[in-house]
Design an enzyme around this catalytic site. Structure first.
Site, mmCIF file in Angstrom:
data_model
loop_
_atom_site.group_PDB
_atom_site.id
_atom_site.type_symbol
_atom_site.label_atom_id
_atom_site.label_comp_id
_atom_site.label_asym_id
_atom_site.label_seq_id
_atom_site.Cartn_x
_atom_site.Cartn_y
_atom_site.Cartn_z
ATOM 1 N N GLY A 1 39.728 30.141 31.487
ATOM 2 C CA GLY A 1 38.780 30.464 32.562
ATOM 3 C C GLY A 1 37.557 31.269 32.178
ATOM 4 C CG ASP B 1 45.065 36.537 42.428
ATOM 5 O OD1 ASP B 1 45.440 37.354 43.273
ATOM 6 O OD2 ASP B 1 45.039 35.317 42.659
ATOM 7 C CG PHE C 1 42.140 28.927 45.162
ATOM 8 C CD1 PHE C 1 42.947 29.465 44.168
ATOM 9 C CD2 PHE C 1 41.471 27.740 44.912
ATOM 10 C CE1 PHE C 1 43.089 28.821 42.944
ATOM 11 C CE2 PHE C 1 41.606 27.092 43.693
ATOM 12 C CZ PHE C 1 42.416 27.642 42.713
ATOM 13 N NE ARG D 1 39.464 24.982 33.241
ATOM 14 C CZ ARG D 1 40.301 25.970 33.511
ATOM 15 N NH1 ARG D 1 39.827 27.154 33.837
ATOM 16 N NH2 ARG D 1 41.603 25.799 33.466
ATOM 17 C CG ASP E 1 39.096 33.489 34.715
ATOM 18 O OD1 ASP E 1 39.951 34.378 34.480
ATOM 19 O OD2 ASP E 1 39.417 32.320 34.983
#
Ligand code: IMP
Ligand code: MG
Length: 178
Positions: free
Chosen positions: A48, A106, A155, A168, A103
């Site tokens: 990511g 969470d 999300f 991406r 990236d």
């Protein structure tokens, strides 16, 4: 509002690319002040973070090293189940200042695992940098030293972040539509 579809999900524009680049400039500016006298090894966490790492690293003004790592899962012995290991780290990081580039953070499980693997390698210190941070979801205890943008628990995709591998390549970041 700009909308995109990836597989079965619809997403709407959330962070345009200029906002992302502004956040990266801010992080780079702070690192250039804080870390310019340190022996820094940046560790970018794949997949990511590849775009964030590329854009950030071009703004780093002190001599340093960057390497790309990945947290890989493999089946351990029957009793242990899935084991995580770090692949791609070829540098000796003992005594160095490590800056992990993520990236997104969470729940913090990924970063916790990476910290557990790196700490026994005796770096001088480990800093955590992430483009995006979900403070409402974070369950970790490690301080996030550099966070580009705080976001809610929704999300998102784009700019390196994926949904089932897709998205991406998007320049902007999109939020899932419910
Ligand atoms: P963690 O919960 O902090 O361990 O995050 C685990 C990983 O989940 C991150 O490194 C991302 O690859 C992925 N992830 C977490 N939130 C999102 C999201 O909103 N979109 C896409 N990937 C995400
Ligand atoms: Mg990731």
């Amino acid at each position: 509002m700009k909308e995109i579809t990836l597989l079965d999900k619809k997403f709407e524009l959330y962070l345009p690319s200029d906002k992302i680049q502004d956040a990266i400039k801010k992080v780079a500016r702070n690192m250039n002040i804080d870390l310019c006298n340190e022996e820094v090894v940046f560790l970018a966490v794949l997949n990511g973070s590849f775009l964030f790492a590329a854009d950030l690293y071009r703004r780093i003004e002190f001599n340093s090293i960057i390497s790309f790592i990945k947290l890989a899962s493999y089946q351990g012995t029957q009793s242990v189940g899935t084991v995580k290991s770090l692949i791609g780290l070829n540098e000796d990081i003992k005594g160095k200042t490590i800056v992990i580039l993520e990236d997104i953070i969470d729940t913090g499980h990924t970063i916790k695992k990476i910290m557990e693997i790196l700490k026994p390698m005796e770096p001088k210190s480990i800093k955590i940098a992430t483009l995006l941070f979900k403070p409402g979801a974070y369950k970790g205890t490690d301080a996030i030293d550099y966070a580009g943008i705080d976001i809610p628990n929704d999300f998102i995709v784009g700019y390196g972040l994926d949904y089932e591998g897709y998205g991406r390549n998007l320049e902007d970041i999109y939020q899932i539509k419910n």
